[in-house]
Enzyme design. Structure first.
Site, short mmCIF file in Angstrom:
data_model
loop_
_atom_site.label_atom_id
_atom_site.label_comp_id
_atom_site.label_asym_id
_atom_site.label_seq_id
_atom_site.Cartn_x
_atom_site.Cartn_y
_atom_site.Cartn_z
N GLU A 105 0.83 -1.21 0.00
CA GLU A 105 0.00 0.00 0.00
C GLU A 105 0.86 1.25 0.00
O GLU A 105 0.52 2.25 -0.64
CB GLU A 105 -0.95 0.00 1.19
CG GLU A 105 -1.92 -1.18 1.22
CD GLU A 105 -2.70 -1.34 -0.07
OE1 GLU A 105 -2.96 -0.32 -0.75
OE2 GLU A 105 -3.05 -2.48 -0.42
N HIS A 112 1.86 7.39 -6.62
CA HIS A 112 1.17 8.67 -6.66
C HIS A 112 2.17 9.82 -6.63
O HIS A 112 2.04 10.80 -7.37
CB HIS A 112 0.21 8.78 -5.47
CG HIS A 112 -0.75 9.93 -5.58
ND1 HIS A 112 -1.39 10.45 -4.48
CD2 HIS A 112 -1.15 10.68 -6.63
CE1 HIS A 112 -2.17 11.45 -4.86
NE2 HIS A 112 -2.04 11.61 -6.16
#
Length: 232
Positions: A105, A112
């Site tokens: 994660e 991003h």
């Protein structure tokens, strides 16, 4: 969907069997692998939340908070709010499985940060796919029962968006896992022999995305065949 239509057995339903079987295998694989390595404590005793925090901080993402959420394997990175959310087993756990999932994660957060193109494309498709995937079957069912080919075509176009979304998701997830393993090794979060266990957990998780893609593609091909036959 539609094992029978117009009172007749739909033979194209057989096309979904391989995807269904693979999905069952993928779910069994992630369940057993995650459960196995959830029982294997890391040598250093680092928790999933601590591992994610190390990765984020080492990459300058000090402003990305880590939150705990309920559920089993509900872990995710929210790009809209720049928040990493971990399930309780992963957040508090100091197992190889917990660290592997947390690192994965965190890998999405790194994607991003770097402007990873497939992630950006997937994020932009989320609102469209959420609406389209729900409406697609409404139009398809209405089209078949009312004889409106335009509804069927619209439903298939909407469903195609969900298929594209699944296809884009594959490289996003595999890349996040690759980044996770690299970070675990470079930051010495777990030992080399433990990395193999983390990789097995992430590989098993990736199979669920492969299964979802296979199911979506199989369903789309089936719908195209049904539509062609109904027109003939």
């Amino acid at each position: 969907m539609f094992p029978f239509y117009f009172g007749y057995f739909d033979p194209t339903y057989i096309m979904l069997i391989p995807a269904i079987l693979f999905s069952l295998y993928a779910q069994s694989r992630i369940s057993s692998t995650f459960s196995r390595y959830l029982q294997v404590r890391s040598y250093k005793g680092i928790t999933g939340a601590e591992a994610a925090r190390i990765i984020l901080d080492r990459n300058g993402l000090y402003d990305v908070p880590i939150e705990v959420i309920r559920g089993h394997l509900t872990d995710h990175y929210d790009p809209s709010r720049k928040v990493l959310r971990l399930s309780e087993d992963v957040y508090y756990g100091n197992s190889i499985a917990s660290i592997g999932v947390a690192a994965h994660e965190a890998g999405h957060a790194l994607q991003h940060q770097s402007g990873y193109a497939p992630l950006s494309i997937r994020n932009s498709l989320v609102p469209v796919v959420n609406i389209g995937s729900n409406l697609s079957w409404v139009f398809i069912i209405l089209g078949f029962f009312m004889g409106f080919s335009a509804f069927i075509n619209l439903g298939i176009w909407l469903f195609s968006g969900a298929v594209i979304f699944q296809l884009i998701t594959l490289p996003v997830e595999y890349n996040a896992s690759s980044r996770a393993i690299k970070q675990l090794e470079e930051n010495y979060i777990i030992d080399d022999d433990e990395v193999r266990g983390a990789r097995k957990v992430l590989d098993a998780a990736a199979l669920t995305y492969v299964a979802a893609t296979l199911m979506a593609v199989s369903q789309l091909l089936r719908l195209l065949i049904i539509t062609r036959d109904s027109r003939d």
